[in-house]
Design a protein around this motif. Structure first.
Motif, PDB file in Angstrom:
ATOM      1  N   SER A   2       0.557  -0.999  -0.070  1.00  0.00           N
ATOM      2  CA  SER A   2      -0.001  -0.033   0.000  1.00  0.00           C
ATOM      3  C   SER A   2       0.832   1.151  -0.083  1.00  0.00           C
ATOM      4  O   SER A   2       1.969   1.229   0.754  1.00  0.00           O
ATOM      5  N   VAL A   3       0.592   2.247  -0.780  1.00  0.00           N
ATOM      6  CA  VAL A   3       1.329   3.486  -1.096  1.00  0.00           C
ATOM      7  C   VAL A   3       0.329   4.659  -0.897  1.00  0.00           C
ATOM      8  O   VAL A   3      -0.537   4.580  -1.395  1.00  0.00           O
ATOM      9  N   GLU A   4       0.783   5.605   0.238  1.00  0.00           N
ATOM     10  CA  GLU A   4       0.052   6.932   0.232  1.00  0.00           C
ATOM     11  C   GLU A   4       1.072   7.819  -0.156  1.00  0.00           C
ATOM     12  O   GLU A   4       2.400   7.737   0.470  1.00  0.00           O
ATOM     13  N   HIS A 260       7.771  -3.283  -6.664  1.00  0.00           N
ATOM     14  CA  HIS A 260       6.162  -2.549  -6.698  1.00  0.00           C
ATOM     15  C   HIS A 260       6.335  -1.390  -7.554  1.00  0.00           C
ATOM     16  O   HIS A 260       7.123  -0.333  -7.268  1.00  0.00           O
ATOM     17  N   ASP A 261       5.456  -1.373  -8.159  1.00  0.00           N
ATOM     18  CA  ASP A 261       5.178   0.039  -8.961  1.00  0.00           C
ATOM     19  C   ASP A 261       4.480   0.991  -7.949  1.00  0.00           C
ATOM     20  O   ASP A 261       3.798   0.718  -7.323  1.00  0.00           O
ATOM     21  N   LEU A 262       5.150   2.295  -8.398  1.00  0.00           N
ATOM     22  CA  LEU A 262       4.405   3.484  -7.602  1.00  0.00           C
ATOM     23  C   LEU A 262       3.271   4.227  -8.317  1.00  0.00           C
ATOM     24  O   LEU A 262       3.173   3.819  -9.371  1.00  0.00           O
ATOM     25  N   ALA A 279       6.414   2.107   8.945  1.00  0.00           N
ATOM     26  CA  ALA A 279       6.496   2.051   7.188  1.00  0.00           C
ATOM     27  C   ALA A 279       7.780   2.419   6.774  1.00  0.00           C
ATOM     28  O   ALA A 279       8.705   2.637   7.680  1.00  0.00           O
ATOM     29  N   VAL A 280       7.790   2.203   5.576  1.00  0.00           N
ATOM     30  CA  VAL A 280       8.973   2.688   4.663  1.00  0.00           C
ATOM     31  C   VAL A 280       8.495   3.909   4.044  1.00  0.00           C
ATOM     32  O   VAL A 280       7.701   3.935   3.374  1.00  0.00           O
ATOM     33  N   THR A 293       3.731   0.689   2.952  1.00  0.00           N
ATOM     34  CA  THR A 293       3.618  -0.535   3.805  1.00  0.00           C
ATOM     35  C   THR A 293       3.217  -1.868   3.084  1.00  0.00           C
ATOM     36  O   THR A 293       2.753  -2.007   1.969  1.00  0.00           O
ATOM     37  N   ARG A 294       3.949  -2.948   3.658  1.00  0.00           N
ATOM     38  CA  ARG A 294       3.830  -4.292   2.951  1.00  0.00           C
ATOM     39  C   ARG A 294       2.515  -4.978   3.611  1.00  0.00           C
ATOM     40  O   ARG A 294       2.282  -5.265   4.747  1.00  0.00           O
TER      41      ARG A 294
END
Length: 299
Positions: A2-4, A260-262, A279-280, A293-294
């Motif tokens: 998951s990307v924010e 993982h694509d952004l 998170a990273v 987050t993974r």
């Protein structure tokens, strides 16, 4: 995964490197902000803030210091900067003019160590600003990122000499040539496995070197991805950014890769670091920080 994304500046500001400060906030460099440069700070859920530096200084890499402040390189001004968590800034000129300081990291001796890209030197600065420089045994090497290893040494990449270097607390330097020619290593981080992990930006590979100098290289699925920065999270996972591929990835000690694509195209991820929230985070040159987050991690 998951990307924010959190906007922290306009696209011209150039968020480049970031780190988690002792206050739990994310601190980052804005290398091109209004041609002056700024140091930014973000607490998720709050508005970002920033602190102006002198025009043209080019703040590049930032790291926590042993004194509770953040330390950063000023690539274009040949200075090392220090900023407290309440925004008080100090700056220290490096003795060698035109040296181009870039990478910086805290060492096991209570000082900060940094690379001088244009002077073929490794520098050391104490928390009270005293600087010592150590010449490398090669020229035109372009020393780039630097990190503390688990062996009481500092490890660094030699982007143009195609090698990984180590400097001891006594100033003794050892160089380890890479198997792949013209791999151009950049980012480096200490792994939980006792080895050092690094990105080969020109070869599209992630490398691993043991303290004894044994090197293993892992080709990425996209060899044109231009991997840039490397970090290790609290679980020991090695993360890296693909600056040219618009992705972030992870790699295990046995070489198992996941990328993982952004979500935003051409976001140009640069620095990457674990956050205080578990998170990273990565700095996107388009003007944002991304929280990753993974979803495959279970309690």
């Amino acid at each position: 995964m998951s990307v924010e994304e959190y906007a922290v500046a306009d696209a011209a500001a150039g968020p480049y490197a970031l780190t988690t400060g002792p206050d739990g906030a994310l601190w980052f460099t804005l290398v091109r902000s209004g041609r002056s440069g700024r140091i930014g700070r973000l607490v998720p859920g709050e508005e970002p803030t920033s602190h102006r530096l002198e025009p043209g200084c080019g703040p590049t890499v930032i790291t926590p210091g042993p004194d509770g402040a953040l330390w950063f390189t000023e690539y274009r001004a040949d200075r090392i900067g220090r900023i407290t968590t309440d925004g008080v800034i100090g700056e220290f000129g490096v003795p060698t003019p035109g040296c181009g300081p870039f990478g910086i990291a805290a060492g096991p001796d209570g000082a900060l160590w940094f690379t001088e890209t244009a002077a073929d030197r490794i520098g050391r600065i104490t928390v009270d600003g005293r600087i010592t420089e150590f010449p490398l045994p090669v020229t035109g090497a372009f020393p780039s990122a630097i990190t503390a290893g688990g062996d009481d040494g500092m490890w660094f990449t030699l982007n143009q000499s195609n090698a990984i270097g180590r400097i001891g607390m006594d100033g003794a330097i050892t160089l380890h040539p890479l198997p792949t020619e013209a791999a151009a290593p950049v980012g480096i981080a200490a792994g939980s496995d006792g080895a050092l992990w690094f990105a080969e930006i020109a070869a599209g590979q992630i490398g691993r070197i043991t303290p004894g100098g044994q090197i293993t290289e892992f080709p990425l699925p996209d060899r044109t991805a231009r991997p840039h920065a490397v970090t290790v999270d609290a679980d020991g996972a090695v993360w890296f950014t693909e600056w040219g591929g618009n992705r972030v990835g992870t790699i295990t000690p046995d070489g198992s890769l996941t990328v993982h694509d952004l979500p935003t195209r051409h976001s140009e991820p640069h620095g990457i670091t674990p956050g205080a929230d578990g998170a990273v985070w990565t700095a996107l040159e388009i003007g944002a920080l991304a929280r990753i987050t993974r979803l495959d991690v279970t309690a």
